[in-house]
Design a protein around this motif. Structure first.
Motif, short mmCIF file in Angstrom:
data_model
loop_
_atom_site.label_atom_id
_atom_site.label_comp_id
_atom_site.label_asym_id
_atom_site.label_seq_id
_atom_site.Cartn_x
_atom_site.Cartn_y
_atom_site.Cartn_z
N LEU A 169 67.62 -30.75 -32.32
CA LEU A 169 67.54 -30.12 -33.30
C LEU A 169 69.07 -30.20 -33.99
N SER A 170 68.95 -29.81 -35.29
CA SER A 170 70.38 -29.91 -36.05
C SER A 170 70.94 -28.53 -35.57
N GLN A 171 72.41 -28.56 -35.72
CA GLN A 171 73.25 -27.30 -35.48
C GLN A 171 72.64 -26.19 -36.37
N PRO A 172 72.43 -26.50 -37.73
CA PRO A 172 72.17 -25.12 -38.65
C PRO A 172 70.74 -24.60 -38.25
N ALA A 173 70.00 -25.45 -37.74
CA ALA A 173 68.59 -24.91 -37.54
C ALA A 173 68.56 -24.28 -36.20
N LEU A 174 69.45 -24.57 -35.27
CA LEU A 174 69.74 -23.87 -34.14
C LEU A 174 70.35 -22.39 -34.43
N SER A 175 71.50 -22.55 -35.17
CA SER A 175 72.11 -21.34 -35.40
C SER A 175 71.21 -20.15 -36.24
N GLN A 176 70.50 -20.84 -37.01
CA GLN A 176 69.45 -20.09 -37.90
C GLN A 176 68.68 -19.29 -36.97
N GLN A 177 68.06 -19.84 -36.07
CA GLN A 177 66.98 -19.25 -35.14
C GLN A 177 67.68 -18.17 -34.18
N VAL A 178 68.95 -18.47 -33.66
CA VAL A 178 69.70 -17.51 -32.94
C VAL A 178 70.07 -16.19 -33.76
N ARG A 179 70.44 -16.44 -34.93
CA ARG A 179 70.64 -15.49 -35.77
C ARG A 179 69.65 -14.51 -36.11
N LYS A 180 68.31 -15.21 -36.15
CA LYS A 180 66.93 -14.34 -36.39
C LYS A 180 66.76 -13.40 -34.93
N LEU A 181 67.16 -14.17 -33.71
CA LEU A 181 66.93 -13.34 -32.79
C LEU A 181 67.74 -11.99 -32.59
N GLU A 182 69.00 -12.52 -33.05
CA GLU A 182 69.84 -11.29 -33.01
C GLU A 182 69.60 -10.23 -34.10
N LEU A 183 69.04 -10.59 -35.26
CA LEU A 183 68.67 -9.62 -36.20
C LEU A 183 67.53 -8.96 -35.75
N GLU A 184 66.57 -9.56 -35.10
CA GLU A 184 65.25 -8.91 -34.50
C GLU A 184 65.50 -7.80 -33.64
N LEU A 185 66.39 -8.20 -32.83
CA LEU A 185 66.91 -7.18 -31.65
C LEU A 185 67.67 -6.23 -31.97
N GLY A 186 68.73 -6.53 -33.21
CA GLY A 186 69.50 -5.56 -33.67
C GLY A 186 70.75 -5.61 -32.91
N VAL A 187 71.04 -6.54 -32.19
CA VAL A 187 72.19 -6.75 -31.27
C VAL A 187 72.97 -7.82 -31.43
N SER A 188 74.30 -8.29 -31.40
CA SER A 188 74.66 -9.60 -31.38
C SER A 188 74.75 -10.10 -30.18
N LEU A 189 74.34 -11.44 -29.99
CA LEU A 189 74.43 -11.93 -28.55
C LEU A 189 75.51 -12.91 -28.20
N PHE A 190 76.12 -13.32 -28.83
CA PHE A 190 77.37 -14.02 -28.87
C PHE A 190 78.57 -13.38 -29.71
N SER A 191 79.90 -13.18 -29.24
CA SER A 191 81.01 -13.08 -30.04
C SER A 191 81.47 -14.40 -30.41
N ARG A 192 81.37 -14.61 -31.61
CA ARG A 192 82.02 -16.00 -32.42
C ARG A 192 83.37 -15.73 -32.67
N THR A 193 84.07 -14.70 -32.27
CA THR A 193 85.44 -14.22 -32.99
C THR A 193 86.21 -15.16 -32.66
N LYS A 194 86.52 -15.53 -31.38
CA LYS A 194 87.61 -16.48 -30.85
C LYS A 194 87.24 -17.78 -31.16
N ASN A 195 88.11 -18.54 -30.45
CA ASN A 195 87.81 -20.21 -30.75
C ASN A 195 86.47 -20.47 -29.82
N HIS A 196 86.22 -19.89 -28.86
CA HIS A 196 84.89 -20.12 -28.23
C HIS A 196 83.83 -19.32 -28.30
N VAL A 197 82.88 -19.70 -28.18
CA VAL A 197 81.66 -18.87 -28.25
C VAL A 197 81.41 -18.25 -27.03
N GLU A 198 81.22 -16.99 -26.88
CA GLU A 198 81.19 -15.95 -25.68
C GLU A 198 79.69 -15.39 -25.67
#
Lengths: 321, 321
Positions: free
Chosen positions: A27-56
């Motif tokens: 699937l496309s990158q935005p579609a995936l980003s969106q679903q992961v975002r939804k998961l984070e919203l639902e759980l109320g926690v962030s799952l990845f730190s996108r701060t740095k250069n790399h996703v963690e």
DNA sequence: TAAAAATACTCCATAGGTATTTTAT
DNA sequence: ATAAAATACCTATGGAGTATTTTTA
């Protein structure tokens, strides 16, 4: 939360790169980003730190990853067990189709079926030559193929035939040809051209059909005689066209990937020749899989874009290869 | 396969009755049947034998039930762990709203929020009386409520106000009343009627607003004086209307559940009176939960059906309770 | 003849796509 | 400058609804 979210999350967690993970999940990158975002919203926690250069992965992400993997494994395992207990033999469906059907709703039907019935082993037998395509009938007889697509074949009491769509024939012209700037070409314009067709030996009906179309337009075609290839592959024809030997009459290449041959394609009319693509299966063979697949084909071929592209094909003439 | 399928399947397996299971899952019976069917198709085994009088689990169904339960438990457990590790405090959102907002998009917003953020503890504080509704402002001050819905209140520096929708006022007539067969009633038609309103004490602004509407229509209303109830509940008003004491002016009861009182409701016009329902929250209080909820309210109130039902309410006049 | 499940549609929410912008190295 | 993620907007699949029919005790 749905399994979808967990599957996507695991992909990202493993790739640590949204784009790559998206590719892996088809699937496309935005579609995936969106679903992961939804998961984070639902759980109320962030799952990845996108701060740095790399996703963690965050701490919460690591915990979720472990659990998500277990869930996904458990789901697979459970499904398999239920299938085994339920006595669902590993069912399969063997579908044959000529290479050029890749451009038609037939391909969509395959994809849809695969998605809808992931536990059915779907074998795709692509045929590249006339001979192979003809052999499909034989395979249906012998029961080594469940359903085959082909241009309308001879009547056969043992095989059931259903029209799927019409494949438009078009003229293939060299660049700079006097007819090359028209929108469409009347068959009678080809009266004085040398025509490039496959050899009659390989499929008399189709060959005769094209000749009949010429007769209908009031002339006897001058056909460039060919001995060689049983290949559908337009490549040989295109090369001949490009080198000025004559005008080709070929199935419209929907993916216009043949620019490399310096060949120009133009619709034909008066009459507009078309070949009927049909589905064929052994009479009486009606597994649920076959039925389900046929249903998909019917939907997509009726609703979806006809390969004939709006032309009304001469059904009576439509011959088969 | 998605968790949805497993959840639905487990419900049916436990109820052994599709309709009851559908009720438990808050969806319609055909929708549930469809999803279970899909699961069976995907797995290629039947999970229930529907032959007999009663629905029964097949062998495969029993296996799946066990696995599905484990999956669902594991999912919950994993989500909880991730939340804990991620330090997601048990967040809550306390929403207050008057009873009649149940008929408006406000209710949809609550439902949507609940579905979208299942881990947020959503407290619904329904207010049944004018006094309770007024108290919401106080609760916002004290921080014991996050957001409240109410008819437009007095200005208040500590509270942020946002218009949500307009609540149409309609006439409540006894059956057989001369005006009862009209499509809509002009305010001036009420010039000679005795009007039934809530007591002015309880909310001067709204009371005065209605009186102002009458003035606009060119008459001074004859209002039936009431001492009693602070209840919004139209019931008392309806009873008074039904017994011929006068014509009521009330919020349109969207659920026409008041037929029992033999009261007929008709839209008002010239002018069409409406009260502005607003959302109120403590200025500066902007938790993610509150923001997310507000967003849902905005969507639903703008896109969704206005309670005012197409009437253009007199915004200037719109008073608040 | 009721009560439950299956069918046949209709609708709309939302998953997913495309195009673009923002961000970070 | 480039690559990756986020943002904005749009499309359309399919989940769910309503109405109806079929089934069976």
């Amino acid at each position: 939360m749905e399994l979808r979210h967990l599957r996507y999350f695991v992909a990202v967690a493993e790739e640590l790169n949204f784009s790559r993970a998206a590719g892996r999940m088809y699937l496309s990158q935005p579609a995936l980003s969106q679903q992961v975002r939804k998961l984070e919203l639902e759980l109320g926690v962030s799952l990845f730190s996108r701060t740095k250069n790399h996703v963690e992965l965050t701490e919460a992400g690591r915990v979720l990853l472990e659990g998500a993997r277990r869930v996904l494994v458990l789901v697979e395992q459970t499904a398999r067990e239920a299938r085994e207990v339920g006595g669902a033999e590993i069912s399969h469906l063997r579908v044959g189709f000529p290479e050029y059907a890749n451009h038609t709703p037939v391909a969509d039907a395959l994809q849809t079926f695969r998605r809808r019935y992931p536990y059915v082993e779907l074998e795709e037998h692509e045929t590249l030559t006339l001979q192979e395509t003809l052999l499909q009938i034989d395979k249906l007889h012998r029961g080594t193929l469940d359903i085959g697509f082909m241009l309308k074949p001879e009547e056969d009491d043992l095989v059931e035939i259903e029209h799927v769509l019409n494949i438009e024939l078009v003229a293939a012209l060299p660049e700079g040809h006097p007819l090359a700037d028209r929108d469409a070409i009347s068959m009678k314009d080809l009266a004085d051209e040398r025509l490039i067709l496959f050899s009659r030996n390989f499929h008399p009906r189709s060959y005769d059909y094209v000749v009949a179309c010429c007769r209908e337009a009031g002339f006897k075609p001058k056909v460039v005689q060919r001995k060689e290839p049983q290949l559908y592959s337009g490549a040989t024809t295109y090369r001949m066209v490009a080198s000025g030997i004559g005008v080709g009459i070929v199935a419209r290449p929907v993916l216009s990937g043949y620019r490399q041959y310096d060949v120009i394609f133009k619709p034909l009319k008066d009459p507009a020749p078309a070949l009927a693509l049909v589905a064929a299966w052994r009479r009486g063979h009606s597994s649920p899989n076959l039925q389900a697949f046929l249903e998909g084909v019917r939907e997509l071929s009726s609703i979806g874009g006809q390969a004939s592209n709006g032309l009304t094909p001469n059904g009576d003439f439509a011959a088969g290869i």
